[in-house]
Enzyme design. Structure first.
Site, PDB file in Angstrom:
ATOM      1  N   ASP A 147       6.066   4.863  14.784  1.00  0.00           N
ATOM      2  CA  ASP A 147       6.026   5.653  14.310  1.00  0.00           C
ATOM      3  C   ASP A 147       6.312   7.150  14.276  1.00  0.00           C
ATOM      4  O   ASP A 147       5.321   8.386  13.723  1.00  0.00           O
ATOM      5  CB  ASP A 147       4.526   5.982  12.919  1.00  0.00           C
ATOM      6  N   SER A 148       5.422   7.043  16.033  1.00  0.00           N
ATOM      7  CA  SER A 148       6.365   9.163  16.147  1.00  0.00           C
ATOM      8  C   SER A 148       7.527   9.321  15.507  1.00  0.00           C
ATOM      9  O   SER A 148       7.855  10.845  15.912  1.00  0.00           O
ATOM     10  CB  SER A 148       6.584   8.690  17.809  1.00  0.00           C
ATOM     11  N   ASP A 157       5.295  -0.095  14.273  1.00  0.00           N
ATOM     12  CA  ASP A 157       3.886  -0.043  14.145  1.00  0.00           C
ATOM     13  C   ASP A 157       4.096   0.152  13.055  1.00  0.00           C
ATOM     14  O   ASP A 157       4.690   0.307  11.902  1.00  0.00           O
ATOM     15  CB  ASP A 157       4.445   1.803  14.571  1.00  0.00           C
ATOM     16  N   LYS A 183       1.905  -3.630  15.374  1.00  0.00           N
ATOM     17  CA  LYS A 183       1.397  -2.620  16.437  1.00  0.00           C
ATOM     18  C   LYS A 183       0.078  -2.071  15.327  1.00  0.00           C
ATOM     19  O   LYS A 183       0.891  -1.230  14.101  1.00  0.00           O
ATOM     20  CB  LYS A 183       1.877  -1.806  17.376  1.00  0.00           C
ATOM     21  N   GLU A 197      -3.047   0.394  14.787  1.00  0.00           N
ATOM     22  CA  GLU A 197      -4.124   0.874  15.319  1.00  0.00           C
ATOM     23  C   GLU A 197      -6.075   1.116  15.467  1.00  0.00           C
ATOM     24  O   GLU A 197      -6.023   0.594  13.638  1.00  0.00           O
ATOM     25  CB  GLU A 197      -4.176   2.458  14.974  1.00  0.00           C
ATOM     26  N   GLU A 217      -3.918   4.182  24.789  1.00  0.00           N
ATOM     27  CA  GLU A 217      -3.476   6.129  25.285  1.00  0.00           C
ATOM     28  C   GLU A 217      -4.801   6.569  24.951  1.00  0.00           C
ATOM     29  O   GLU A 217      -6.290   7.073  24.872  1.00  0.00           O
ATOM     30  CB  GLU A 217      -2.855   5.940  23.755  1.00  0.00           C
TER      31      GLU A 217
END
Length: 272
Positions: free
Chosen positions: A52-53, A91, A121, A123, A190
């Protein structure tokens, strides 16, 4: 313990677990489009993360929060068409899985069906346990993500190193063990202290891939645009730039513009 690179025709979730067992480090990079993903895959990177970056490096947003599920599917489908060897992990964006487990499952199914990605993925740890369980029950592989979780940036208020205090460190270890127990095939850590990251990696059997988490984990991930120097404002300690494409491309494009203005381009050999 062998550290030789295995010749995987197609990297799978099982391949990554085998790599950890053999002591072979896992390489992971982001990609968001066909052309860049083709280069990353051809170079032999094990895992391509459609992160999602993309919200930052492709769309210019300040955070990862604005990117939508539809946009993630678009980027992921472009990457999947390029990847012949690498495992493609996608993501789930902010808002697509946190509120309830049924929505999380719908989001993950859309990613898998519409993009062809190989895994998703998410978070978070204990707080998204039900969403992870629901997705895994549908047979969709899940990679976890702990430590600095950019989708929670407004909660943290800063991008500083996480889990330096004992209470947060213990929660991170508990969450990592929970993710393994639930059935996640791997975990990203991270921006946490290197000693803590190594401790986590040694306490679970699934691969731990770090970004700003030291060398004691099972693999590394970087944002491609940072690693090749296309971005130049972002310079955290953990980033190693292997190229300076911002400088090289700026110079080349400037030369092109000058050649057009001076009528040097195209020359006699560059026309029909």
């Amino acid at each position: 313990m062998s550290v030789a690179k295995s010749d995987y025709k197609r990297v799978t979730t099982k391949s990554l677990i085998d790599m950890k067992a053999k002591g072979e480090k896992i390489s992971m990079l982001t990609a968001y489009d066909y052309t860049m993903a083709k280069i990353v895959d051809t170079a032999g990177v094990d895992v391509i993360l459609v992160g999602d970056s993309a919200s930052n490096v492709m769309a210019g947003h300040e955070t990862t929060l604005p990117i939508t599920l539809d946009q993630m599917i678009y980027h992921a489908s472009s990457v999947v068409r390029a990847a012949e060897r690498a495992l493609v992990v996608v993501d789930l964006p902010f808002g697509s899985y946190q509120s309830d487990s049924k929505e999380a499952l719908r989001s993950a199914i859309r990613v898998m069906k519409e993009s062809g990605g190989h895994a998703v993925k998410l978070e978070g740890g204990k707080e998204i346990k039900e969403s992870i369980k629901k997705i895994l029950q549908a047979g969709i592989p899940v990679m976890g993500h702990l430590g600095l979780t950019p989708q929670s940036i407004y909660k943290f208020g800063t991008y500083t190193v996480r889990a330096k205090e004992e209470a947060e460190a213990e929660k991170l270890i508990e969450d990592a063990q929970l993710l393994e127990k639930l059935g996640c095939f791997a975990l990203v850590l991270e921006k946490i202290p290197a000693k803590l990251a190594q401790r986590v990696a040694e306490s679970i059997s699934i691969p731990v891939i770090g970004i700003g988490a030291g060398g004691g984990v099972d693999g590394q991930v970087l944002v491609l645009h940072d690693m090749v120097g296309m971005t130049h404002e972002f310079s955290p300690r953990f980033l190693r730039r292997y190229m300076n494409l911002f400088e090289d491309m700026t110079k080349a494009i400037g030369q092109y513009a000058a050649d057009v203005k001076s009528k040097d381009f195209p020359n006699a050999n560059e026309q029909y």
